[in-house]
Design a protein around this motif. Sequence first.
Motif, PDB file in Angstrom:
ATOM      1  N   ALA A  69      14.283  51.044 -29.814  1.00  0.00           N
ATOM      2  CA  ALA A  69      14.462  49.673 -30.313  1.00  0.00           C
ATOM      3  C   ALA A  69      15.310  48.838 -29.348  1.00  0.00           C
ATOM      4  CB  ALA A  69      15.101  49.708 -31.696  1.00  0.00           C
ATOM      5  N   ALA A  70      16.466  49.381 -28.955  1.00  0.00           N
ATOM      6  CA  ALA A  70      17.342  48.651 -28.042  1.00  0.00           C
ATOM      7  C   ALA A  70      16.697  48.482 -26.674  1.00  0.00           C
ATOM      8  CB  ALA A  70      18.679  49.375 -27.912  1.00  0.00           C
ATOM      9  N   CYS A  71      15.978  49.505 -26.209  1.00  0.00           N
ATOM     10  CA  CYS A  71      15.324  49.429 -24.904  1.00  0.00           C
ATOM     11  C   CYS A  71      14.228  48.369 -24.902  1.00  0.00           C
ATOM     12  CB  CYS A  71      14.755  50.800 -24.552  1.00  0.00           C
ATOM     13  SG  CYS A  71      14.110  50.907 -22.867  1.00  0.00           S
ATOM     14  N   ALA A  72      13.456  48.313 -25.987  1.00  0.00           N
ATOM     15  CA  ALA A  72      12.400  47.302 -26.074  1.00  0.00           C
ATOM     16  C   ALA A  72      12.992  45.896 -26.080  1.00  0.00           C
ATOM     17  CB  ALA A  72      11.564  47.537 -27.331  1.00  0.00           C
ATOM     18  N   ALA A  73      14.100  45.699 -26.809  1.00  0.00           N
ATOM     19  CA  ALA A  73      14.746  44.386 -26.848  1.00  0.00           C
ATOM     20  C   ALA A  73      15.265  43.991 -25.471  1.00  0.00           C
ATOM     21  CB  ALA A  73      15.884  44.399 -27.867  1.00  0.00           C
ATOM     22  N   ALA A  74      15.868  44.955 -24.775  1.00  0.00           N
ATOM     23  CA  ALA A  74      16.369  44.666 -23.425  1.00  0.00           C
ATOM     24  C   ALA A  74      15.226  44.310 -22.480  1.00  0.00           C
ATOM     25  CB  ALA A  74      17.150  45.871 -22.901  1.00  0.00           C
ATOM     26  N   SER A  75      14.083  44.961 -22.629  1.00  0.00           N
ATOM     27  CA  SER A  75      12.932  44.653 -21.774  1.00  0.00           C
ATOM     28  C   SER A  75      12.423  43.238 -22.017  1.00  0.00           C
ATOM     29  CB  SER A  75      11.807  45.661 -22.027  1.00  0.00           C
ATOM     30  OG  SER A  75      12.198  46.959 -21.648  1.00  0.00           O
ATOM     31  N   LEU A  76      12.425  42.796 -23.268  1.00  0.00           N
ATOM     32  CA  LEU A  76      12.001  41.416 -23.556  1.00  0.00           C
ATOM     33  C   LEU A  76      12.917  40.411 -22.861  1.00  0.00           C
ATOM     34  CD1 LEU A  76      10.989  41.381 -27.344  1.00  0.00           C
ATOM     35  CD2 LEU A  76       9.553  41.701 -25.332  1.00  0.00           C
ATOM     36  N   LYS A  77      14.208  40.691 -22.837  1.00  0.00           N
ATOM     37  CA  LYS A  77      15.149  39.781 -22.189  1.00  0.00           C
ATOM     38  C   LYS A  77      14.960  39.770 -20.669  1.00  0.00           C
ATOM     39  CE  LYS A  77      18.673  40.072 -25.779  1.00  0.00           C
ATOM     40  NZ  LYS A  77      20.066  40.445 -26.128  1.00  0.00           N
ATOM     41  N   LYS A  78      14.534  40.903 -20.107  1.00  0.00           N
ATOM     42  CA  LYS A  78      14.221  40.925 -18.676  1.00  0.00           C
ATOM     43  C   LYS A  78      13.004  40.055 -18.377  1.00  0.00           C
ATOM     44  CE  LYS A  78      16.064  45.538 -17.606  1.00  0.00           C
ATOM     45  NZ  LYS A  78      15.701  46.912 -17.162  1.00  0.00           N
ATOM     46  N   ILE A  79      12.040  40.107 -19.280  1.00  0.00           N
ATOM     47  CA  ILE A  79      10.825  39.319 -19.089  1.00  0.00           C
ATOM     48  C   ILE A  79      11.122  37.832 -19.225  1.00  0.00           C
ATOM     49  CG2 ILE A  79       8.546  38.829 -20.080  1.00  0.00           C
ATOM     50  CD1 ILE A  79       8.548  41.818 -20.982  1.00  0.00           C
ATOM     51  N   PHE A  80      11.920  37.483 -20.250  1.00  0.00           N
ATOM     52  CA  PHE A  80      12.290  36.075 -20.463  1.00  0.00           C
ATOM     53  C   PHE A  80      13.708  36.025 -21.016  1.00  0.00           C
ATOM     54  CE2 PHE A  80      12.095  32.364 -23.535  1.00  0.00           C
ATOM     55  CZ  PHE A  80      12.487  31.456 -22.572  1.00  0.00           C
ATOM     56  N   PRO A  81      14.680  35.595 -20.217  1.00  0.00           N
ATOM     57  CA  PRO A  81      16.082  35.608 -20.664  1.00  0.00           C
ATOM     58  C   PRO A  81      16.344  34.739 -21.892  1.00  0.00           C
ATOM     59  CG  PRO A  81      15.938  35.319 -18.282  1.00  0.00           C
ATOM     60  CD  PRO A  81      14.543  35.184 -18.810  1.00  0.00           C
ATOM     61  N   GLY A  82      15.459  33.793 -22.179  1.00  0.00           N
ATOM     62  CA  GLY A  82      15.685  32.900 -23.312  1.00  0.00           C
ATOM     63  C   GLY A  82      15.326  33.499 -24.656  1.00  0.00           C
ATOM     64  N   ILE A  83      14.828  34.731 -24.677  1.00  0.00           N
ATOM     65  CA  ILE A  83      14.415  35.338 -25.935  1.00  0.00           C
ATOM     66  C   ILE A  83      15.634  35.859 -26.690  1.00  0.00           C
ATOM     67  CG2 ILE A  83      14.124  37.692 -25.085  1.00  0.00           C
ATOM     68  CD1 ILE A  83      11.624  35.986 -27.392  1.00  0.00           C
ATOM     69  N   ASN A  84      15.599  35.768 -27.988  1.00  0.00           N
ATOM     70  CA  ASN A  84      16.647  36.347 -28.841  1.00  0.00           C
ATOM     71  C   ASN A  84      16.104  37.657 -29.390  1.00  0.00           C
ATOM     72  OD1 ASN A  84      18.756  36.875 -30.581  1.00  0.00           O
ATOM     73  ND2 ASN A  84      18.081  35.417 -32.137  1.00  0.00           N
ATOM     74  N   ALA A  85      16.360  38.733 -28.682  1.00  0.00           N
ATOM     75  CA  ALA A  85      15.798  40.044 -29.034  1.00  0.00           C
ATOM     76  C   ALA A  85      16.924  41.024 -29.352  1.00  0.00           C
ATOM     77  CB  ALA A  85      14.939  40.582 -27.898  1.00  0.00           C
ATOM     78  N   THR A  86      16.728  41.800 -30.416  1.00  0.00           N
ATOM     79  CA  THR A  86      17.735  42.763 -30.862  1.00  0.00           C
ATOM     80  C   THR A  86      17.039  44.050 -31.278  1.00  0.00           C
ATOM     81  OG1 THR A  86      18.944  40.878 -31.784  1.00  0.00           O
ATOM     82  CG2 THR A  86      19.761  43.067 -32.338  1.00  0.00           C
ATOM     83  N   ASP A 103      12.500  28.613 -19.097  1.00  0.00           N
ATOM     84  CA  ASP A 103      12.500  28.026 -20.430  1.00  0.00           C
ATOM     85  C   ASP A 103      11.517  26.872 -20.534  1.00  0.00           C
ATOM     86  OD1 ASP A 103      13.560  27.931 -23.091  1.00  0.00           O
ATOM     87  OD2 ASP A 103      14.613  26.103 -22.522  1.00  0.00           O
ATOM     88  N   GLN A 104      11.399  26.095 -19.460  1.00  0.00           N
ATOM     89  CA  GLN A 104      10.471  24.963 -19.472  1.00  0.00           C
ATOM     90  C   GLN A 104       9.033  25.420 -19.230  1.00  0.00           C
ATOM     91  OE1 GLN A 104      12.005  22.320 -16.489  1.00  0.00           O
ATOM     92  NE2 GLN A 104      13.477  21.380 -17.876  1.00  0.00           N
ATOM     93  N   ALA A 105       8.883  26.518 -18.485  1.00  0.00           N
ATOM     94  CA  ALA A 105       7.536  26.900 -18.063  1.00  0.00           C
ATOM     95  C   ALA A 105       6.816  27.809 -19.046  1.00  0.00           C
ATOM     96  CB  ALA A 105       7.607  27.589 -16.694  1.00  0.00           C
TER      97      ALA A 105
END
Length: 671
Positions: A406-423, A322-324
């Motif tokens: 759609a759900a798979c893409a959102a889950a991938s964003l969260k893997k890349i950065f857990p701080g993302i709010n993806a749906t 989150d900081q980086a």
Amino acid sequence: MPVVQFTPFSSLVQPAFWHDLTRMKIDVLQLSDEEVPVIGSYTTGRSITDRETGQEIPLGCNLAVGGEAFQKSSQLPAFSVAASGIFKNYNTIEDFKASDKTAFFNQASEKIWDSIVTKKDTSLLNQFLLITFADLKKYRYYYWFSFPAFASKPSWEISENGWKAAAEELSPKQLTSVYNQLHEQTRPFFLVRLSEDGAEVAGVEEYDEFFANVAPASRTVGFIDPSAMAENPGWPLRNLLAYLRATHAADSSSVRVLCWRDSELPSAGKPWRSRFAIVTSPAAADPTAKPSAVGWEKNPAGKLAPRMADLAPMMDPTRLADQAVDLNLKLMRWRILPSLDLDKVASTKCLLLGAGTLGCYVARTLMGWGVRTISFVDSARVSFSNPVRQPLFEFEDCLNGGKPKAACAAASLKKIFPGINATGYDMSIPMPGHPIPPASVEQAKKDVQLLEKLFDDHDVVFLLMDSRESRWLPTVLGAAKGKIVMNAALGFDTYLVMRHGARASTSSENRLGCYYCNDIVAPADSLTDRTLDQMCTVTRPGLAPIAASTAVELLVSLLQHPDGLHAAAPAPQKGNDLAEPSSSDSVLGLVPHQLRGYLAQFRNLPITGAAYDKCTGCSETVLKAYEENGFDMLLKAFNEPGYLEFLTGLDKLYDEGDAALESVDWDEEED
């Protein structure tokens, strides 16, 4: 007689300080290496009892800095003393190593001595220095403390009675009286006037008045002692004695010293921990002459060298990320664009209609710009042809029929950065030219209602679908709800990126058009009976990331523009000349209406397209019909061929065109 040996300060840096330094560096200091005030603290000396031997083991003589160090004031517990500090952070490890530490130290000691001689002020006697270099990528912090103290010449010596328990010199009533007054108002340095009934305490600055009728042999000077060593008082005593020698030379050849170490009243059977001694020194030839100063802290190896705190192993990975993640953006703002509003970008909520090649690349670029809310809408599933072209999917996502995109893409964003709010939302968008069977009308109505809510909940909508007609409903909703709509479309080696203009009722005369404003043909079915090469967008592999990144960059430029959605298009360029900067531009430069890219020529062409009053997507006729009739109007557009042409008047335009052609006198000669 033995010379007084002082216990030096030892720095105690709490992890919260490094966290706050990281925040200060990124949000406040940035590239500045100016001096900043900080606050530290110390308290009475402490010791622990060895369970086996029963002996008291003294703890370090610590000066601590914590998470509140950069605050102007903080609440300290009783018998804790605030110490002011001077903080200086360097931008590189080379600057840190090469810094003129001697000059920095001498400047500080001069200031302390001047406050003693000219103001008789004790507020700087405990001042400390701290220089740092913060390696924010590896979370390593290099630091060096200094606690300036004046060396006495001649040295202070202990009287023949040496150091002894304060209870041997002061009665329990007098010690309790001192305790109560210090508990009520903790002073780093204080004066004690003893009496049979107890004791009175005052600030050292009141020396002349407080001791006016007290014999020199009965005057006691005290300080909060951070040392727990029986024979070694703490570091603050050095500067207190230097102060007395400079300001009260006649009375300081012999000083009665009370080292206060009791933070609590001793319980029954336990002794007072405070110490007492008489220290002596011949008068200096010139008491106001500044003595030499010492004070740089030694490292754990006993050498005069900086220390290093490595926090990476103990940092929470999510918090580290989150900081980086925004570090590159903030570096860009520090060095190049101080006026760049990163918070506005980060708070922008983006809705991506389409989670295919364009959607994946747009999402990644949005994340790179610090956007933290991204939603996907798509009705497809991940197929085996997708992962090599669409970077949010992997081979495993294709198995067992494929995961919803759609759900798979959102889950991938969260893997890349857990701080993302993806749906992700698995739904199809109704389209003109694709009639809805009666049995499916209710579901289509629910899909439209969900889409309307998603538009309400987001600030920006990206149209990233693979057909012309699928962009119609989002175009209407975006214009009606006043949202920023970004459009991207691909050809084989060309692409179009554009921002839709604002609604006519909210715009000036030179209104910018939408995706449909250049056409006089209403959107219709372009998907049925297509061949294999027509079913997919046949495009050069590098085109999609270029178009996606261009769309995001255009959005960010628009967000930085003072007029936002209503930003005017830049003036046309002359030939191949670059456009001249204008005061109406974004801080990032131009905010064009459309960009047409030609990969075969490696060229971008900015285009400005005017709005069309008979547009089937954004004209007031269409928007008012939608606002008045809602889903019923949309259902007609989906089901009835020619409805949009009739609604906007395009059918009359066709008739006028046909009539004009028929009235032409064609030359039918062979040549």
